[in-house]
Design an enzyme around this catalytic site. Sequence first.
Site, PDB file in Angstrom:
ATOM      1  N   LYS A  87      54.069  48.400  40.118  1.00 56.27           N
ATOM      2  CA  LYS A  87      53.364  47.141  39.855  1.00 56.27           C
ATOM      3  C   LYS A  87      54.018  46.462  38.651  1.00 56.27           C
ATOM      4  CE  LYS A  87      48.495  45.868  39.999  1.00 56.27           C
ATOM      5  NZ  LYS A  87      47.156  46.340  39.667  1.00 56.27           N
TER       6      LYS A  87
HETATM    7  C1  E4P Z   1      44.581  44.298  40.819  1.00 56.58           C
HETATM    8  O1  E4P Z   1      45.508  44.997  41.147  1.00 56.58           O
HETATM    9  C2  E4P Z   1      43.863  44.427  39.548  1.00 56.58           C
HETATM   10  O2  E4P Z   1      43.856  45.774  39.184  1.00 56.58           O
HETATM   11  C3  E4P Z   1      42.423  44.029  39.623  1.00 56.58           C
HETATM   12  O3  E4P Z   1      42.047  43.605  40.918  1.00 56.58           O
HETATM   13  C4  E4P Z   1      41.942  43.170  38.507  1.00 56.58           C
HETATM   14  O4  E4P Z   1      40.591  42.895  38.710  1.00 56.58           O
HETATM   15  P1  E4P Z   1      39.611  42.382  37.566  1.00 56.58           P
HETATM   16  O5  E4P Z   1      39.800  40.903  37.430  1.00 56.58           O
HETATM   17  O6  E4P Z   1      38.245  42.711  38.074  1.00 56.58           O
HETATM   18  O7  E4P Z   1      39.966  43.120  36.314  1.00 56.58           O
END
Ligand code: E4P
Length: 236
Positions: A87
Site C-alpha cells: 500500500k
Molecule cells: C483503507 O484502506 C483505509 O484503511 C481505511 O478505509 C480508512 O478509513 P477511515 O477513514 O475510516 O480511517
Amino acid sequence: MQFFIDTANLDEIKEAQDMGVLDGVTTNPSLMAKEHIQGPEAIMAHYKTICDLVNQNVSAEVIATDYEGMIKEGTALARIDDKIVVKVPMIKDGIRAIKYFSSRGIRTNCTLVFSTGQAILAAKAGASYVSPFIGRLDDIAHDGMGLIAQIAHIYKTFDFSTQVLAASIRHTMHLIQCAEEGADVVTAPFKVIDGLFNHPLTDIGLTRFLSDFQKAQEGVQEEKNNQTIKEVADAE
Ligand code: E4P
C-alpha cells in the site's frame, strides 16, 4: 465484487474469514497502532499472521514517503508472503514507486485517493488497486459516492486493469451504493460487514418457522400418545 475487511484486529479477521465471504484485508498505520503493534519486527510478524488467516490480498502500508524508502520497505513487505499487496500513498514518489513495483510484478494499492485525477495517475502507473476514501470525503461535505462512480466509469472506458477499492466505508448503505456504482472491491470495518446480515423480517420469519415446526412436532407426539393409550385400552 470482493469484500475486504479494514482492520488489523486478528479476532475480527478470523470471524469475518469464518463467515466465508472474505476476499482480503486492508490495514493502515492507524489500524496497526490501534492494535498496539509497534516496531518493524512486530509489524512484519503481524502481517504474516494476518496472511496465514486469509486466502489472499493483505494490504500492508509503507511508512516511508520518499521513493528509495518506499522501494526498500515495499520490497521487504512483499517478501513476507505472496498475499501481500504493497500500500503506497498517493504522492509523486508514491506513483513512481507504484510504477517500479508493477514492473516487477509486485501488487500495489494506491491509498489516500480523493480525486479522479489521482485515480487516473494511479492507474497509469499500474496500481493493482486504487483506494478512494469515501467516508472522509463525505465528512467534509464532498460526494464520496460520486467519486467512485466517476473512477469506475473512466477505468471501464479506457480498460484500465486497476481495480476500484472503495475505502473509508462508514455504514452498510455506503457498501451497497459502492456495489451499485461499480466498485470492484469494498473494504469495510467488521461492524459494517456484520451489519449486512441484519433484517427484522428474517428474525421474525425464522422465529415463526421454528415455532410452527415445534407445534407440528408436539402434534405428532400427541397423536402417538393417544394411539398408545388406545392400544393399551383395547388390550385390556
Ligand atoms: C483503507 O484502506 C483505509 O484503511 C481505511 O478505509 C480508512 O478509513 P477511515 O477513514 O475510516 O480511517
